[in-house]
Design a protein around this motif. Sequence first.
Motif, mmCIF file in Angstrom:
data_model
loop_
_atom_site.group_PDB
_atom_site.id
_atom_site.type_symbol
_atom_site.label_atom_id
_atom_site.label_comp_id
_atom_site.label_asym_id
_atom_site.label_seq_id
_atom_site.Cartn_x
_atom_site.Cartn_y
_atom_site.Cartn_z
ATOM 1 N N GLU A 6 0.490 0.651 -0.380
ATOM 2 C CA GLU A 6 1.331 0.817 -1.559
ATOM 3 C C GLU A 6 2.701 1.351 -1.140
ATOM 4 O OE1 GLU A 6 0.617 -0.195 -4.477
ATOM 5 O OE2 GLU A 6 -1.498 -0.678 -4.140
ATOM 6 N N ASP A 119 9.377 -1.782 -2.441
ATOM 7 C CA ASP A 119 8.309 -2.152 -3.354
ATOM 8 C C ASP A 119 8.508 -3.627 -3.716
ATOM 9 O OD1 ASP A 119 6.649 -2.614 -5.516
ATOM 10 O OD2 ASP A 119 7.149 -0.753 -6.546
ATOM 11 N N SER A 121 7.157 -5.471 -5.786
ATOM 12 C CA SER A 121 7.117 -5.811 -7.211
ATOM 13 C C SER A 121 8.513 -5.823 -7.820
ATOM 14 C CB SER A 121 6.217 -4.826 -7.971
ATOM 15 O OG SER A 121 6.827 -3.540 -8.035
ATOM 16 N N ARG A 232 4.526 -11.352 -0.999
ATOM 17 C CA ARG A 232 4.029 -10.805 -2.262
ATOM 18 C C ARG A 232 2.951 -11.710 -2.852
ATOM 19 N NH1 ARG A 232 8.073 -9.749 -7.247
ATOM 20 N NH2 ARG A 232 7.884 -12.029 -7.433
ATOM 21 N N ARG A 237 2.269 -5.530 -0.898
ATOM 22 C CA ARG A 237 2.959 -4.707 -1.885
ATOM 23 C C ARG A 237 4.207 -4.034 -1.325
ATOM 24 N NH1 ARG A 237 -2.604 -4.112 -2.371
ATOM 25 N NH2 ARG A 237 -3.460 -4.679 -4.404
#
Length: 266
Positions: A6, A119, A121, A232, A237
Amino acid sequence: MQPFLEPDSPRVRSAMEANQVEHMTYLARSLPGAIVKDTPGLLLVDSGLPCNTFNVVCRARLERHEADARIAAAVSHFRDKAFPFAWWVGPDAAPEDLDARLSAHGLVNAEQELGMSMDLSRLPGLALPSGLCIRRAEDEHTLTDFARVVAANWEPADPHVLDFYARTAHVALAPDSPIRFFVGYLDGEAVAASECHRAWGVAGLYSVATVRHARRRGIGAALTLAPLLDAREAGYRTATLQASAQGQGVYSRLGFVPQGTFREYQ
């Protein structure tokens, strides 16, 4: 396979350096004539080519009482062959005065890069500049195009880069390879490249390059995003990279954050 890390994991910084080390060694281990000395406290890679892109010393975790002797041995390995090499000092290198010791052995701090993570995302969508298409290298022809773009970072182009990828193509393109190579074609001409090394739970971005006459058109940005979006989609992540001073602002705007410095000695 390492579990996906993460972005806020405390292990991202160590994974970033481990990914870089794996990137420096993975293909070299399959190269005929190459030497990989993977010992406690130090890793040395001698590609057999007179090229400091592929001849490296890294992952130094040396005890103070042995540091100078082991530095001298590593330096002598390359100097005795008259081979250029690069010694990479990561954020967790030891001993803490390693930089001073390398300088005392005659090495010069040639470059400092900022280790960064992101990150995934937060990635924006990919918008391709007019005339550009991006392909993943899945055959020797496309891998050669990748190598030609990377080799063009030097003037004249470095022929050892072409040699290295030609001789490791069978491993680089294997289905289980952790490396993904990408080539940007502008109106059919290979003008940009990037690669992503998936290891230690993070997607490491490397070799982002655009040939001189195709710069300042958004092509480099597209070749940055393409491997990250690909990673991704595969479940990663977190992305990592080592940014030059010129590239730090670009990567910061994309969402990368600092994770420590890397110094290159030659």
